[in-house]
Design a protein around this motif. Structure first.
Motif, short mmCIF file in Angstrom:
data_model
loop_
_atom_site.label_atom_id
_atom_site.label_comp_id
_atom_site.label_asym_id
_atom_site.label_seq_id
_atom_site.Cartn_x
_atom_site.Cartn_y
_atom_site.Cartn_z
N ARG A 534 0.82 -1.22 0.00
CA ARG A 534 0.00 0.00 0.00
C ARG A 534 0.85 1.27 0.00
O ARG A 534 0.36 2.34 -0.34
CB ARG A 534 -0.92 0.02 1.24
CG ARG A 534 -2.07 -0.96 1.16
CD ARG A 534 -3.17 -0.60 2.15
NE ARG A 534 -2.70 -0.57 3.53
CZ ARG A 534 -2.68 -1.63 4.33
NH1 ARG A 534 -3.10 -2.81 3.89
NH2 ARG A 534 -2.26 -1.52 5.57
N ALA A 535 2.11 1.16 0.36
CA ALA A 535 2.99 2.33 0.40
C ALA A 535 3.37 2.81 -1.00
O ALA A 535 3.84 3.94 -1.16
CB ALA A 535 4.24 2.02 1.20
N GLU A 536 3.19 1.96 -2.02
CA GLU A 536 3.51 2.37 -3.39
C GLU A 536 2.41 3.28 -3.93
O GLU A 536 1.29 3.31 -3.42
CB GLU A 536 3.67 1.13 -4.27
CG GLU A 536 4.82 0.22 -3.87
CD GLU A 536 6.16 0.86 -4.07
OE1 GLU A 536 6.38 1.46 -5.14
OE2 GLU A 536 7.00 0.80 -3.14
N ALA A 537 2.71 4.00 -5.00
CA ALA A 537 1.77 4.97 -5.57
C ALA A 537 0.50 4.27 -6.05
O ALA A 537 0.58 3.24 -6.73
CB ALA A 537 2.44 5.71 -6.73
N PRO A 538 -0.67 4.82 -5.74
CA PRO A 538 -1.92 4.19 -6.19
C PRO A 538 -2.15 4.40 -7.68
O PRO A 538 -1.64 5.36 -8.28
CB PRO A 538 -2.98 4.92 -5.35
CG PRO A 538 -2.37 6.24 -5.03
CD PRO A 538 -0.89 6.01 -4.90
N GLN A 775 -0.17 -6.77 -4.87
CA GLN A 775 0.19 -5.39 -5.20
C GLN A 775 -0.91 -4.69 -5.98
O GLN A 775 -1.16 -3.50 -5.77
CB GLN A 775 1.52 -5.38 -5.97
CG GLN A 775 2.68 -5.92 -5.13
CD GLN A 775 4.04 -5.59 -5.72
OE1 GLN A 775 4.22 -4.55 -6.34
NE2 GLN A 775 5.01 -6.47 -5.52
N ALA A 776 -1.57 -5.43 -6.86
CA ALA A 776 -2.68 -4.82 -7.60
C ALA A 776 -3.82 -4.47 -6.66
O ALA A 776 -4.42 -3.38 -6.75
CB ALA A 776 -3.17 -5.78 -8.68
N ALA A 777 -4.15 -5.37 -5.71
CA ALA A 777 -5.24 -5.10 -4.77
C ALA A 777 -4.91 -3.93 -3.86
O ALA A 777 -5.79 -3.16 -3.47
CB ALA A 777 -5.53 -6.35 -3.94
N ALA A 778 -3.62 -3.79 -3.49
CA ALA A 778 -3.23 -2.73 -2.58
C ALA A 778 -3.18 -1.37 -3.26
O ALA A 778 -3.39 -0.34 -2.61
CB ALA A 778 -1.87 -3.05 -1.96
N ARG A 779 -2.94 -1.35 -4.57
CA ARG A 779 -2.67 -0.07 -5.24
C ARG A 779 -3.79 0.36 -6.18
O ARG A 779 -3.89 1.56 -6.47
CB ARG A 779 -1.37 -0.18 -6.02
CG ARG A 779 -0.14 -0.45 -5.16
CD ARG A 779 1.11 -0.58 -6.01
NE ARG A 779 1.34 0.62 -6.82
CZ ARG A 779 2.29 0.71 -7.74
NH1 ARG A 779 3.08 -0.33 -7.98
NH2 ARG A 779 2.44 1.83 -8.43
N PRO A 823 -7.10 3.34 -18.94
CA PRO A 823 -6.08 2.34 -19.30
C PRO A 823 -5.31 1.90 -18.05
O PRO A 823 -5.20 2.65 -17.08
CB PRO A 823 -5.16 3.11 -20.26
CG PRO A 823 -5.31 4.54 -19.85
CD PRO A 823 -6.73 4.69 -19.39
N PRO A 824 -4.76 0.69 -18.05
CA PRO A 824 -3.99 0.22 -16.88
C PRO A 824 -2.64 0.91 -16.79
O PRO A 824 -1.95 1.08 -17.80
CB PRO A 824 -3.83 -1.27 -17.15
CG PRO A 824 -3.88 -1.39 -18.64
CD PRO A 824 -4.83 -0.32 -19.11
N ARG A 825 -2.28 1.32 -15.60
CA ARG A 825 -0.96 1.91 -15.38
C ARG A 825 -0.05 0.97 -14.59
O ARG A 825 1.09 1.29 -14.28
CB ARG A 825 -1.09 3.25 -14.63
CG ARG A 825 -1.91 4.29 -15.39
CD ARG A 825 -1.76 5.66 -14.77
NE ARG A 825 -0.39 6.16 -14.90
CZ ARG A 825 0.08 6.79 -15.98
NH1 ARG A 825 -0.70 7.00 -17.02
NH2 ARG A 825 1.31 7.22 -16.02
N LEU A 826 -0.57 -0.20 -14.24
CA LEU A 826 0.20 -1.23 -13.55
C LEU A 826 -0.19 -2.57 -14.17
O LEU A 826 -1.38 -2.90 -14.25
CB LEU A 826 -0.12 -1.21 -12.05
CG LEU A 826 0.58 -2.26 -11.17
CD1 LEU A 826 2.09 -2.03 -11.16
CD2 LEU A 826 0.03 -2.21 -9.74
N ALA A 827 0.80 -3.33 -14.63
CA ALA A 827 0.50 -4.59 -15.31
C ALA A 827 1.52 -5.65 -14.91
O ALA A 827 2.73 -5.39 -14.89
CB ALA A 827 0.50 -4.40 -16.83
N GLY A 839 4.85 6.21 -18.42
CA GLY A 839 5.04 6.31 -16.98
C GLY A 839 4.48 5.15 -16.20
O GLY A 839 4.65 5.09 -14.98
N GLY A 840 3.81 4.21 -16.87
CA GLY A 840 3.26 3.05 -16.19
C GLY A 840 4.34 2.06 -15.79
O GLY A 840 5.52 2.20 -16.16
#
Length: 870
Positions: A534-538, A775-779, A823-827, A839-840
């Motif tokens: 959760r500390a990573e950027a959402p 990580q996906a659930a946290a962010r 669009p997804p920014r985390l994959a 920037g993703g």
């Protein structure tokens, strides 16, 4: 530009800075255009692009335009260098000519009959006599330099690349060797490889340092030990930057071995010591840090597996290291030194701590405690007694300096089954507490019966206090191991620390742990990982591939092979339908190795792991064409070296009753892989039958890895024929003596592959798919899960739903209907075929179309490092 240049190299030759950035980021930097009067244009760029596509690389539009803008000479030089780097990564920089040049079609159907023909030729063939096999007159000639008499009718000189009798290389100009027949071209274009990757334009050469600095920052941020390839890349990245640019370096480096290599690099040039010494010694915060630096600067291993004789120290460096040791608590320093007592006694001969007792009294006291220095009335004893004031753990009241060992106290508490005393001691070192959780939980089970009483709660409470300071790799290892401990198992697998990845299998006599206690402990560990995530950027939307469930989170990376595709040990991937697996091996002798015979083999096992056959030099075919060997070359002189191949048809193997195929490389005459000038192996996935296409096709290479170190046997992978999957094992096997073959080691191979397959398939190692979901659930507010059949499930965080509940729901049937509009920014992907905005962040086993100049490409180690304590 497509020609192959043969050069002698060792398997561990470091990559250039350009090759490092190409392999890690898929980025190409080109010379500045300047005043180009005659650019190469689209034709020149297209020719280079065609060569790259044939090697499994695509060219981004900006890079194609930059190629076209270069003049012809610059494009030629740049293209040759680029293709050479790529060929080295895939193994195409070496000539690959097997013993049987018409392989697999020309491989003998009867290996025994072929062997008998060779023996009869040796025993009975005479010069100027008819062939003893076929009776043909004037067909028998000696070959050079072995002088065996060979019949050109019985043995086809267009098919053999070596002497057909002794299977050793002969003079390339020997008349027996006729031009090889051309291989059939592909009847259809070969399929797109899984590892197909986009090459992007990183700018001119001045931009290379910028990209190199980013990669260096990423490696220095890693919490665990680097893999050998990452270590080589770290050295290359450091070598390309000046030592006086200290502002770009981090103030802390979490990876102990990485820190040692950085500090050793900072201290390498005596002329730079006035500037680098204060910064370098400021990074050292344990005695073992100092010992690692001494080992690395002396040519040894930062992991202290191999500790060399230490190099001499300049006086300023000696004083700086003593100063760093003096800043530490002498009792803890002495206890830390005891882990490598002999090495520290050697180090003391260089550091001379007792000569500086006035200046560095605490460092001198730590060395005295380590050595048990005798006390008397001399000046040294008086200085040591004075330095021990206020240090409770060091006793100077007796005839010698002694220290109470923390590790000894822990072992005594565990032996006495004193759980609370053990927890109090282990709480001082949180990492050790997590590593010993299984032992602590067994003690709690003994005290509580079911582990749900005071003893179990005490362990959980101690864990809650300690886990926030523990490295993610340690937490994940404990989590995976503990959550499978509710059932009894017959075998246990260890990966001992060492210079090679050895797996030790032993009986498991531990009783199962109570399910409720395991759930409590696993909940604490999982909650800590979610808290850190959760500390990573959402982000608004994240995408996760369900196929990542078979990819294991990296562990013991220190012994991972240098490989084309970085695949964590234990990972399982699907094998495409309708394809043939072609295993390959190449090696070249060195003066140190002498004549060397490596053997590529495939061991066949039934579903119950009973050995049912092999495809190796003792049997060149299994099941007709189900498995076919290219022939056994028995030496590998430069410049050609030697190559061997094994084709595996999974459909035919399944029909023959084979469930598992274990690939193995043996050194027949017991020469260590590391003694060779060159040695690597790998895997191609081909959709062309028989002899179609080249015997070695760079485009079809899906994995290539180096054979290094003191090992004589390597077990890289196991194929599940029925499930059509490949599991990457990447372990070495201990062997003794010579004449190694599958049939001699079949039982040991079955035990090793069976237990490793069982371990990695049990969930005892946390998967990258699981980390991706956390990580996906946290962010993310919305998570898209892509299934292996191409379908998608969408999960949106609901009102009042915490991260743990959201993570648990991802993958369940409880989905949300609406597709995300953003669009997804985390994959987290198996293959990087998702369009992620600039920037993703993207993790992909196979990056494919991901552009490293637009998005941040993550490795498996980066995914774990993101869960480091904050």
């Amino acid at each position: 530009m497509s020609s192959t240049t043969v050069t002698t190299r060792t398997a561990t030759t470091p990559r250039s800075l350009a090759a490092v950035l190409l392999a890690r980021r898929g980025v190409v930097h080109l010379p500045a255009g300047g005043d180009v009067s005659e650019p190469a244009g689209q034709v020149g760029a297209a020719l280079l692009e065609a060569d790259l596509v044939e090697r499994g690389y695509l060219v981004a539009a900006p890079l194609r335009a930059a190629f076209a803008a270069l003049d012809a000479g610059a494009l030629g030089a740049t293209g040759r260098a680029l293709l050479q780097d790529i060929d080295r990564e895939t193994g195409a920089d070496r000539p690959h000519e097997p013993l049987l040049r018409g392989f697999p079609d020309s491989t003998p159907r009867d290996t025994y009959a072929h062997y008998v023909d060779r023996v009869l030729t040796v025993l009975f063939q005479q010069p100027e006599q008819p062939c003893v096999l076929c009776g043909t007159v004037d067909s028998v000639v000696p070959v050079a330099p072995c002088a065996h008499l060979v019949c050109g009718t019985c043995f086809d000189g267009a098919d053999f690349s070596a002497c057909p009798v002794c299977e050793r290389r002969i003079d390339p100009d020997d008349p027996f060797l006729r031009p090889k027949r051309p291989r059939r071209i592909f009847s259809r274009r070969p399929a797109r490889p899984q590892r197909l990757r986009l090459l992007t334009y990183g700018g001119d050469l001045s931009d290379r340092q910028r990209d190199a600095a980013r990669e260096l920052d990423t490696l220095l941020a890693r919490t665990g030990a680097l893999s050998p390839q990452d270590t080589d890349d770290l050295d290359a990245l450091l070598a390309a930057r000046p030592r006086d640019d200290l502002d770009r370096l981090p103030a802390t480096v979490p990876g102990r071995e990485t820190k040692a290599r950085l500090v050793a690099w900072l201290l390498a040039d005596p002329a730079d010591l006035p500037a680098t010494l204060p910064f370098a010694t400021g990074l050292l915060d344990t005695p073992t840090d100092v010992l690692r630096v001494l080992a690395v600067r002396s040519g040894g291993d930062a992991g202290l597996v191999r500790i060399p004789r230490f190099a001499r120290l300049p006086r300023p460096l000696r004083r700086a290291l003593l100063s760093a040791l003096d800043a530490l608590d002498p009792a803890q320093a002495a206890q830390d030194m005891r882990r490598h007592r002999r090495a520290w006694i050697h180090a003391a001969e260089l550091l001379h701590p007792f000569e500086y007792t006035d200046r560095y009294p605490r460092a001198a006291l730590a060395f005295a405690a380590l050595r048990g220095t005798a006390l008397g009335d001399d000046a040294l004893s008086l200085a040591l007694r004075k330095g021990a004031d206020g240090v409770e753990a060091i006793d100077v009241s007796g005839p010698a300096v002694t220290v109470r060992s923390w590790r000894g106290q822990v072992e005594a508490a565990l032996a006495d089954r004193d759980l609370h005393r053990a927890l109090a001691l282990l709480g001082q070192r949180p990492g050790e507490l997590v590593r010993r959780l299984d032992h602590l939980l067994r003690l709690a089970r003994e005290g509580d019966g079911d582990g749900a009483g005071d003893e179990g709660r005490a362990v959980v409470s101690a864990l809650e206090r300690a886990v926030g300071r523990v490295a993610p790799a340690v937490v994940l290892s404990a989590l995976g191991a503990l959550r499978t401990r509710t059932i009894a198992r017959t075998a246990r697998v260890f990966f001992p620390k060492g210079a090679a990845a050895r797996a030790h299998v032993t009986d498991d006599g531990r009783p199962p742990l109570p399910a409720e206690l395991v759930r409590s402990v696993a909940g604490v560990l999982t909650a800590e990982m979610l808290r850190r995530a959760r500390a990573e950027a959402p982000v608004e939307v994240a995408v996760v591939d369900a196929a990542l469930d078979g990819v294991v989170a990296p562990f013991t990376e220190r012994t991972a092979s240098r490989a084309l595709v970085t695949l964590p040990r234990g990972s399982e991937l699907a094998v495409p339908d309708g394809t043939t697996l072609r295993l390959f091996l190449h090696w070249m002798e060195s003066p140190a190795s002498g004549r060397t015979d490596l053997d590529l083999s495939a061991a066949m096992f039934a579903a119950d792991w009973q050995h049912i056959g092999q495809c190796d030099y003792t049997g060149l075919r299994y099941g007709g064409t189900a498995a076919v060997h290219s022939g056994d070359l028995q030496d590998a002189p430069p410049p050609l070296g030697a190559s061997e191949f094994v084709d595996l048809d999974l459909e035919q193997l399944a029909e023959a009753g084979v469930r598992y195929v274990v690939a193995v490389v043996y050194s027949y005459n017991n020469v260590a892989f590391g003694d060779l000038a060159d040695a690597f192996a790998g895997l191609m996935v081909r959709d062309a039958p028989g002899s179609e296409g080249p015997v070695f096709d760079a485009r079809a290479v899906e994995q290539r890895f180096d054979l290094t170190g003191s090992s004589r046997a390597c077990v890289p992978l196991v194929v599940d024929v029925q499930a059509r999957t490949m599991r990457w094992l990447d372990v070495v096997k201990g062997v003794t003596g010579t004449q190694h073959a599958v049939w001699r080691h079949a039982h040991a191979l079955a035990t090793l592959a069976h237990r490793l397959t069982e371990l990695f398939g049990s969930g005892a190692r946390v998967g990258l798919g699981e980390l991706a979901v956390w990580q996906a659930a946290a962010r993310a507010a919305t998570v898209v899960l892509r299934h292996t059949d191409g379908s998608r499930s969408v999960y949106a965080r609901r009102d009042g739903e915490d991260v743990a509940a959201f993570a648990t729901r991802i993958g369940s049937p409880d989905t949300d209907a609406a597709e995300p509009t953003a669009p997804p920014r985390l994959a987290f992907l198996l293959r990087g075929d998702v369009d992620v905005p600039d920037g993703g962040e993207v993790f992909a086993v196979y990056p494919y179309a991901q552009d490293a100049t637009r998005v941040r490409l993550l490795t498996a180690s980066d995914v774990v490092t993101a869960l480091a304590p904050h």
